[in-house]
Each structure stands twice: as structure tokens, then as C-alpha cells.
Design an enzyme around this catalytic site. Structure first.
Site, PDB file in Angstrom:
ATOM      1  N   GLY A  10       0.834  -1.214   0.000  1.00 13.13           N
ATOM      2  CA  GLY A  10       0.000   0.000   0.000  1.00 13.13           C
ATOM      3  C   GLY A  10       0.860   1.251   0.000  1.00 13.13           C
ATOM      4  CB  ILE A  12       1.604   4.300   4.730  1.00 14.99           C
ATOM      5  CG1 ILE A  12       0.791   5.572   4.476  1.00 14.99           C
ATOM      6  CG2 ILE A  12       2.558   4.508   5.904  1.00 14.99           C
ATOM      7  CD1 ILE A  12      -0.252   5.869   5.513  1.00 14.99           C
ATOM      8  CG  ASN A  35      -6.545   0.944  -1.769  1.00 10.78           C
ATOM      9  OD1 ASN A  35      -6.994   1.274  -2.872  1.00 10.78           O
ATOM     10  ND2 ASN A  35      -6.275   1.832  -0.836  1.00 10.78           N
ATOM     11  CB  SER A 124      -6.052   7.074  11.597  1.00  7.36           C
ATOM     12  OG  SER A 124      -6.580   8.269  11.037  1.00  7.36           O
ATOM     13  CB  ALA A 125      -5.068  12.177  13.256  1.00  7.44           C
ATOM     14  CB  THR A 126      -9.685   9.188  11.758  1.00  8.44           C
ATOM     15  OG1 THR A 126     -10.991   9.547  11.373  1.00  8.44           O
ATOM     16  CG2 THR A 126      -9.628   7.733  12.135  1.00  8.44           C
ATOM     17  CE1 TYR A 148      -9.696   5.993   8.670  1.00  9.56           C
ATOM     18  CE2 TYR A 148      -9.204   3.719   8.078  1.00  9.56           C
ATOM     19  CZ  TYR A 148      -8.785   4.985   8.464  1.00  9.56           C
ATOM     20  OH  TYR A 148      -7.449   5.224   8.653  1.00  9.56           O
ATOM     21  CE  LYS A 152      -6.638   2.501  10.407  1.00  6.25           C
ATOM     22  NZ  LYS A 152      -5.579   1.510  10.126  1.00  6.25           N
ATOM     23  CG  ASP A 294     -14.369  17.333   5.685  1.00  2.00           C
ATOM     24  OD1 ASP A 294     -14.086  16.142   5.914  1.00  2.00           O
ATOM     25  OD2 ASP A 294     -14.155  17.878   4.601  1.00  2.00           O
TER      26      ASP A 294
HETATM   27  C1  WQD Z   1      -8.231  17.175   3.804  1.00  2.00           C
HETATM   28  C2  WQD Z   1      -8.846  18.556   3.644  1.00  2.00           C
HETATM   29  C3  WQD Z   1     -11.190  18.507   3.140  1.00  2.00           C
HETATM   30  C4  WQD Z   1     -10.712  16.652  -0.818  1.00  2.00           C
HETATM   31  C5  WQD Z   1      -8.699  11.661   5.719  1.00  2.00           C
HETATM   32  C6  WQD Z   1      -9.307  10.545   6.500  1.00  2.00           C
HETATM   33  C7  WQD Z   1      -8.411  10.221   7.671  1.00  2.00           C
HETATM   34  C8  WQD Z   1      -7.002   9.956   7.209  1.00  2.00           C
HETATM   35  C9  WQD Z   1      -6.479  11.097   6.383  1.00  2.00           C
HETATM   36  C10 WQD Z   1      -6.610   7.599   7.082  1.00  2.00           C
HETATM   37  C11 WQD Z   1     -10.218  18.692   4.302  1.00  2.00           C
HETATM   38  C12 WQD Z   1     -10.401  19.110   1.983  1.00  2.00           C
HETATM   39  C13 WQD Z   1     -10.486  17.200   0.436  1.00  2.00           C
HETATM   40  C14 WQD Z   1     -11.214  17.496  -1.841  1.00  2.00           C
HETATM   41  C15 WQD Z   1     -11.188  19.355  -0.324  1.00  2.00           C
HETATM   42  N1  WQD Z   1      -6.937   8.745   6.463  1.00  2.00           N
HETATM   43  N2  WQD Z   1     -10.704  18.524   0.664  1.00  2.00           N
HETATM   44  N3  WQD Z   1     -11.432  18.833  -1.551  1.00  2.00           N
HETATM   45  O1  WQD Z   1     -10.532  14.180   5.658  1.00  2.00           O
HETATM   46  O2  WQD Z   1      -8.492  15.267   6.765  1.00  2.00           O
HETATM   47  O3  WQD Z   1      -8.620  12.812   6.516  1.00  2.00           O
HETATM   48  O4  WQD Z   1      -7.417  11.303   5.302  1.00  2.00           O
HETATM   49  O5  WQD Z   1      -6.304   7.429   8.212  1.00  2.00           O
HETATM   50  O6  WQD Z   1      -8.941   9.075   8.305  1.00  2.00           O
HETATM   51  O7  WQD Z   1     -10.553  11.004   6.999  1.00  2.00           O
HETATM   52  O8  WQD Z   1      -8.257  14.198   4.516  1.00  2.00           O
HETATM   53  O9  WQD Z   1      -7.538  14.695   2.244  1.00  2.00           O
HETATM   54  O10 WQD Z   1      -9.944  13.965   2.607  1.00  2.00           O
HETATM   55  O11 WQD Z   1      -9.211  16.227   3.365  1.00  2.00           O
HETATM   56  O12 WQD Z   1     -11.417  20.573  -0.069  1.00  2.00           O
HETATM   57  O13 WQD Z   1     -11.478  17.084  -3.019  1.00  2.00           O
HETATM   58  O14 WQD Z   1      -9.042  18.818   2.259  1.00  2.00           O
HETATM   59  O15 WQD Z   1     -12.407  19.208   3.343  1.00  2.00           O
HETATM   60  O16 WQD Z   1     -10.347  20.006   4.824  1.00  2.00           O
HETATM   61  P1  WQD Z   1      -9.064  14.209   5.906  1.00  2.00           P
HETATM   62  P2  WQD Z   1      -8.747  14.707   3.095  1.00  2.00           P
END
Ligand code: WQD
Length: 342
Positions: A10, A12, A35, A124-126, A148, A152, A294
Site C-alpha cells: 500500500g 504507506i 488497494n 490514525s488521527a481520525t 473506518y 481504528k 469534516d
Molecule cells: C483534507 C482537507 C477537506 C478533498 C482523511 C481521513 C483520515 C485519514 C487522512 C486515514 C479537508 C479538503 C479534500 C477534496 C477538499 N486517512 N478537501 N477537496 O478528511 O483530513 O482525513 O485522510 O487514516 O482518516 O478522513 O483528509 O484529504 O480527505 O481532506 O477541499 O477534493 O481537504 O475538506 O479540509 P481528511 P482529506
């Protein structure tokens, strides 16, 4: 002795395999290519100039896991394998719980039976949900808003219960913030099967004409320019954080959550503007409503990783934008070469 890397082809996982090979470790890797692609493993070996032992296997197949552990002298495990698309997890929660939770339980049981009790888990920071404050420290309350993220957090809780029952385990829960970038060689990149949700693949799709313009999800957040702020970390930095964690698995028996982030937040517009400047491209975009689920701001307090692992991210947002571009360019060239051969 060998390190077992689950999900090692993958995004990472593959970058981490390169850094582990560079650090001299023997690797045993498995992946089911849900994936990722088989060619990634060849490119990992080509970059590192060293071989690894690979198995095409699924963590839901206990006999496959037993076969891997019986054929290899595994010292520790880095567990990346798992589904990770937030949107997909909302549509298919049972698939996510079955794969991520049952698969991890299978892995832990086989580890236990083979006496392997050193584990680095890809969290994840999630798990912080919508944090009360930023920068986020590891003792922030944990809450999740999608299946998801719940897998985690559930796995973290399973590991905390496991350690309470048997404190001879050594476990790091690495909480990634927002991994982006690719390998400077152009041979490894974020190349998910299916439609990417994360921002950098969408910026790249726009830069290379797959998308006419990208969507900025909301510009009315309580942030400096109204767009979402995230802690982007270069995937090579993230990989090197895993090497540090593996090195410290021998420090004793413990379970420790550790943030892997830079401690610096960038807004969506700052990321887009930096990407345009660094790569001399235009990224047209439209601003729409916020994306459901978000949050406004999310960035790490990275001090525990520095204190416990001696880890600090080295690459800045400009290198992340440059290497993302170079890596995608490399992928497109490989695809066009394959098309010309076929
Ligand atoms: C980042 C910023 C969006 C797409 C996700 C997962 C999280 C982790 C990291 C695994 C936000 C904005 C995004 C777009 C945009 N993955 N955006 N237009 O949501 O912070 O985290 O990835 O562990 O679990 O939730 O990352 O890249 O989707 O969004 O404006 O087409 O970019 O609103 O502010 P996110 P992201």
C-alpha cells in the site's frame, strides 16, 4: 529474524518497506492487493536494491497467516493491512468491520501462538474525532464519526485490553495525520484502486487533466482563510517514523499511542497555492458546501514522538507538493509504457 509487514504494497506500507530495507532489516510482507498492485513490490526492491519475502495473502485466511509465521522467523509486526476509505466505510460498514477487525484478531491470535508480541499498529488521527483543541496531544479524548475511524479506535481498544491481560507485549499505536507525497525516485506514489477521496490525489488529478477543476469543500470554517486546516506529513517521513518505532520495540513492554505529524497545519488553499507555485501548474477549483463529517482544524503536537522515538518530520509542505507531483508523473509514465508494450 524478520519483520512482518502486513499491507506492505500500500501507499504507506510500500514507503515503509523501502526505509526498513535501507535500515538493514529482513522483511516478510503480505498483501491481498485490494488497494494496491503487485508491481509495487518490484519497485520497492528496485529502490532499496534488496529483496524481501512476499506472500499474496489475506488476513481473513488464518491458515495463510499460520503458513507465513511457520516459514519465517518473525521478530515483530508492522500492521498496515486494512480498508481505509471513509466514504466506502459508510456505504459498506460490515465489509469494513469484518476485514479490519476480524482480520486484526486473526493476526493477533497467530502472533500470540507463535510467541510474537512486538507490534506497530497503523492507527490514525481520525480517532480524535473533532478535537477540543489543537495542537492535539495523545491524551486528547477519543471519538469517531465513521465506520473506518471506528475500526481504528476499536483495534486500539482491543490492543489496550490485550496489554491489560498480558503485559509482555510491546505495542506502538501510531496515529497518522495526513500522509501525502511520494518517493523522490518517482517509483512509488499514492495510487489507490478506485476513486480517491483525499485531497492530494484530487489536486494531482486536476494538475494532470483527469479533473477539469477540483472542489474545495467549504470556505466558511473558523480558520484563517475559511478552508480546512490539516497536518500534512510527507509519506517518507511517516515511513521513517515506523523505523524509529521498530527500533524502540525492544525498549521494554508497553502500549503507547504516538502522533506522527509535523505539528504545522496548512489550509486547503495554502496547499493548493503551494502546489501551484512549486510545480508551476494551475489548479482551478470551485468552492462548495462543507463535506459532511469534516472538521475545521486538525494538527498534531509531535513532542511525544520526538521524546519517545527520537522522531521529527523533516520535509516541509513544498517537498510534499513536489514529490507528490514527481511520483504521479512517474506513475503516468509507467502506465503509458505498459500501454505501448501491450
Ligand atoms: C483534507 C482537507 C477537506 C478533498 C482523511 C481521513 C483520515 C485519514 C487522512 C486515514 C479537508 C479538503 C479534500 C477534496 C477538499 N486517512 N478537501 N477537496 O478528511 O483530513 O482525513 O485522510 O487514516 O482518516 O478522513 O483528509 O484529504 O480527505 O481532506 O477541499 O477534493 O481537504 O475538506 O479540509 P481528511 P482529506
Amino acid at each position: 529474524m524478520s519483520i512482518l509487514v502486513t499491507g506492505g504494497s500500500g501507499f504507506i506500507g510500500s514507503h515503509t518497506c523501502v526505509e526498513l530495507l535501507n535500515a538493514g532489516y529482513e522483511l516478510t510482507v503480505f498483501d491481498n492487493f485490494y488497494n494496491s498492485k503487485p508491481s509495487v513490490i518490484d519497485r520497492v526492491e528496485r529502490i532499496a536494491g534488496r529483496k524481501l519475502r512476499f506472500y499474496c495473502a489475506d488476513m481473513l485466511d488464518i491458515s495463510a497467516l499460520e503458513h507465513i509465521f511457520s516459514e519465517n522467523s518473525i521478530d515483530s509486526v508492522i500492521h498496515f493491512a486494512g480498508y481505509k476509505a471513509v466514504g466506502e466505510s459508510v456505504e459498506k460498514p460490515l465489509m469494513y468491520y469484518n476485514n479490519n477487525i476480524v482480520g486484526t484478531l486473526n493476526l493477533l491470535d497467530v502472533m500470540r501462538r507463535y510467541g510474537v508480541k512486538k507490534l506497530v499498529f497503523s492507527s490514525s488521527a481520525t480517532v480524535y474525532g473533532n478535537p477540543r483543541k489543537v495542537p492535539i496531544t495523545e491524551d486528547e479524548p477519543l471519538s469517531v464519526t465513521n465506520p473506518y475511524g471506528r475500526t481504528k479506535l476499536m483495534i486500539e481498544d482491543i490492543l489496550r485490553d490485550l496489554y491489560r491481560s498480558d503485559d509482555s507485549w510491546s505495542i506502538f499505536l501510531l496515529r497518522y495525520f495526513n500522509p501525502v507525497g511520494g518517493h523522490q525516485s518517482g517509483l512509488l506514489c499514492e495510487d489507490p484502486n478506485g476513486i480517491p477521496n483525499n485531497i492530494m490525489p484530487r489536486i494531482l488529478d486536476t494538475a494532470f487533466g483527469k479533473l477539469e477543476k477540483m472542489t474545495v469543500f467549504g470556505a466558511d470554517y473558523p480558520t484563517p482563510d475559511g478552508t480546512g486546516v490539516r497536518d500534512y506529513i510527507h509519506v517518507v517521513d511517516l515511513a521513517r517514523g515506523h523505523v524509529k518505532a521498530v527500533e524502540h520495540l525492544d525498549d521494554g513492554c508497553f502500549i503507547e499511542a504516538v502522533n506522527l505529524g509535523t505539528g504545522r497545519g496548512y489550509s486547503v488553499l495554502e496547499l493548493i497555492n503551494t502546489f501551484e507555485k512549486v510545480n508551476n501548474v494551475r489548479i482551478p477549483y470551485i468552492v462548495t458546501e462543507r463535506r459532511p463529517g469534516d472538521i475545521a482544524e486538525c494538527y498534531a503536537d509531535p513532542s511525544k514522538a520526538a521524546r519517545l522515538l527520537g522522531f521529527r518530520a523533516e520535509y516541509g509542505i513544498e517537498e510534499m507538493c513536489r514529490d507528490s507531483y514527481v511520483a504521479r508523473l512517474g506513475m503516468m509514465r509507467r502506465e503509458s509504457d505498459n500501454e505501448s508494450i501491450s
